[in-house]
Design an enzyme around this catalytic site. Structure first.
Site, PDB file in Angstrom:
ATOM      1  N   HIS A 167       2.776   0.112  12.983  1.00 28.46           N
ATOM      2  CA  HIS A 167       3.102   0.260  11.444  1.00 28.46           C
ATOM      3  C   HIS A 167       1.818   0.085  10.643  1.00 28.46           C
ATOM      4  CE1 HIS A 167       5.097  -0.775   8.061  1.00 28.46           C
ATOM      5  NE2 HIS A 167       4.338  -1.724   7.633  1.00 28.46           N
ATOM      6  N   THR A 175       1.347  -3.634  15.878  1.00 23.98           N
ATOM      7  CA  THR A 175       2.397  -2.524  16.173  1.00 23.98           C
ATOM      8  C   THR A 175       1.698  -1.279  15.624  1.00 23.98           C
ATOM      9  OG1 THR A 175       3.420  -2.940  14.084  1.00 23.98           O
ATOM     10  CG2 THR A 175       4.319  -4.070  15.972  1.00 23.98           C
ATOM     11  N   ARG A 210     -15.328  -6.736   2.798  1.00 22.78           N
ATOM     12  CA  ARG A 210     -15.243  -5.659   2.143  1.00 22.78           C
ATOM     13  C   ARG A 210     -14.728  -6.044   0.792  1.00 22.78           C
ATOM     14  NH1 ARG A 210     -15.439  -4.417   7.103  1.00 22.78           N
ATOM     15  NH2 ARG A 210     -16.118  -2.304   8.068  1.00 22.78           N
ATOM     16  N   ALA A 224       0.918  -1.001   0.012  1.00 18.18           N
ATOM     17  CA  ALA A 224       0.044   0.011  -0.028  1.00 18.18           C
ATOM     18  C   ALA A 224       0.830   1.399  -0.039  1.00 18.18           C
ATOM     19  CB  ALA A 224      -1.105   0.172   1.166  1.00 18.18           C
ATOM     20  N   GLU A 241       3.515   1.947  -1.647  1.00 17.63           N
ATOM     21  CA  GLU A 241       3.948   2.033  -2.796  1.00 17.63           C
ATOM     22  C   GLU A 241       2.799   2.584  -3.812  1.00 17.63           C
ATOM     23  OE1 GLU A 241       6.577  -0.081  -0.791  1.00 17.63           O
ATOM     24  OE2 GLU A 241       4.663  -0.978  -1.302  1.00 17.63           O
ATOM     25  N   CYS A 271      -4.789  -3.293   0.565  1.00 16.62           N
ATOM     26  CA  CYS A 271      -5.518  -3.750   1.853  1.00 16.62           C
ATOM     27  C   CYS A 271      -4.474  -3.819   2.984  1.00 16.62           C
ATOM     28  CB  CYS A 271      -6.037  -5.178   1.856  1.00 16.62           C
ATOM     29  SG  CYS A 271      -6.715  -5.750   3.236  1.00 16.62           S
ATOM     30  N   VAL A 272      -4.882  -2.845   4.069  1.00 16.93           N
ATOM     31  CA  VAL A 272      -3.811  -2.845   5.211  1.00 16.93           C
ATOM     32  C   VAL A 272      -4.757  -3.180   6.596  1.00 16.93           C
ATOM     33  CG1 VAL A 272      -2.634  -1.369   6.811  1.00 16.93           C
ATOM     34  CG2 VAL A 272      -2.877  -0.653   4.168  1.00 16.93           C
TER      35      VAL A 272
END
Length: 158
Positions: A91, A89, A130, A59, A61, A83-84
């Site tokens: 991050h 953490t 989703r 994501a 990039e 998708c994240v």
């Protein structure tokens, strides 16, 4: 005096659309891509040769590839798909926020339609929902928004 309304419609057969899709979490991203391609072809009547798909590692990039595509002048709209999923953490916040910020920057600095279909979810289950399950397909929704905006922007130029 009459009010002027500008509404976007879906069909735009001559539209040229670029899609940037992340390979990270590919089992989700490929479902988003399938939804976007289906909507572009079915609702937008966009032909295959007018669609370009660029795959990037993750994501973070996505905005760089969008920027290059926007600068090329070849596209009427771009679609970002990724998708994240939240982990243990910080991050997640960094990637999600910087990706969204980068997408917005490409949109505004290039005056380019960029539809954001990057999922940011708390769990894998939310992402699955989703990407074509209970909550619809956000890739399809991003493509639908891009089609509508192409026609809105064309009318604003006229």
């Amino acid at each position: 005096m009459s009010v002027n309304f500008i509404d976007g419609i879906k069909p735009c057969q001559d539209a040229k659309v670029g899609i940037v899709v992340s390979r990270f979490n590919s089992f989700i991203c490929e479902r988003l891509l399938d939804g976007a391609l289906d909507t572009l072809k079915r609702e937008g009547q966009v032909c295959d040769e007018n669609i370009t798909v660029v795959r990037v590692p993750g994501a973070i990039e996505i905005p760089l590839a969008l920027e290059a595509m926007a600068k090329s002048g070849k596209y009427d709209a771009l679609i970002a798909l990724g998708c994240v999923i939240r982990g243990a953490t910080y991050h997640f916040e960094v990637v999600a926020n910087e990706c969204a910020k980068g997408i917005t920057q490409v949109t505004l600095s290039n005056r380019m339609i960029v539809s954001n279909g990057v999922l940011t979810t708390n769990t894998l289950d939310e992402a699955v929902q989703r990407a074509g399950s209970k909550a619809g397909n956000k890739g399809s929704e991003a493509a639908s928004a891009a089609l509508e905006m192409i026609n809105v922007m064309r009318q604003l130029k006229d």
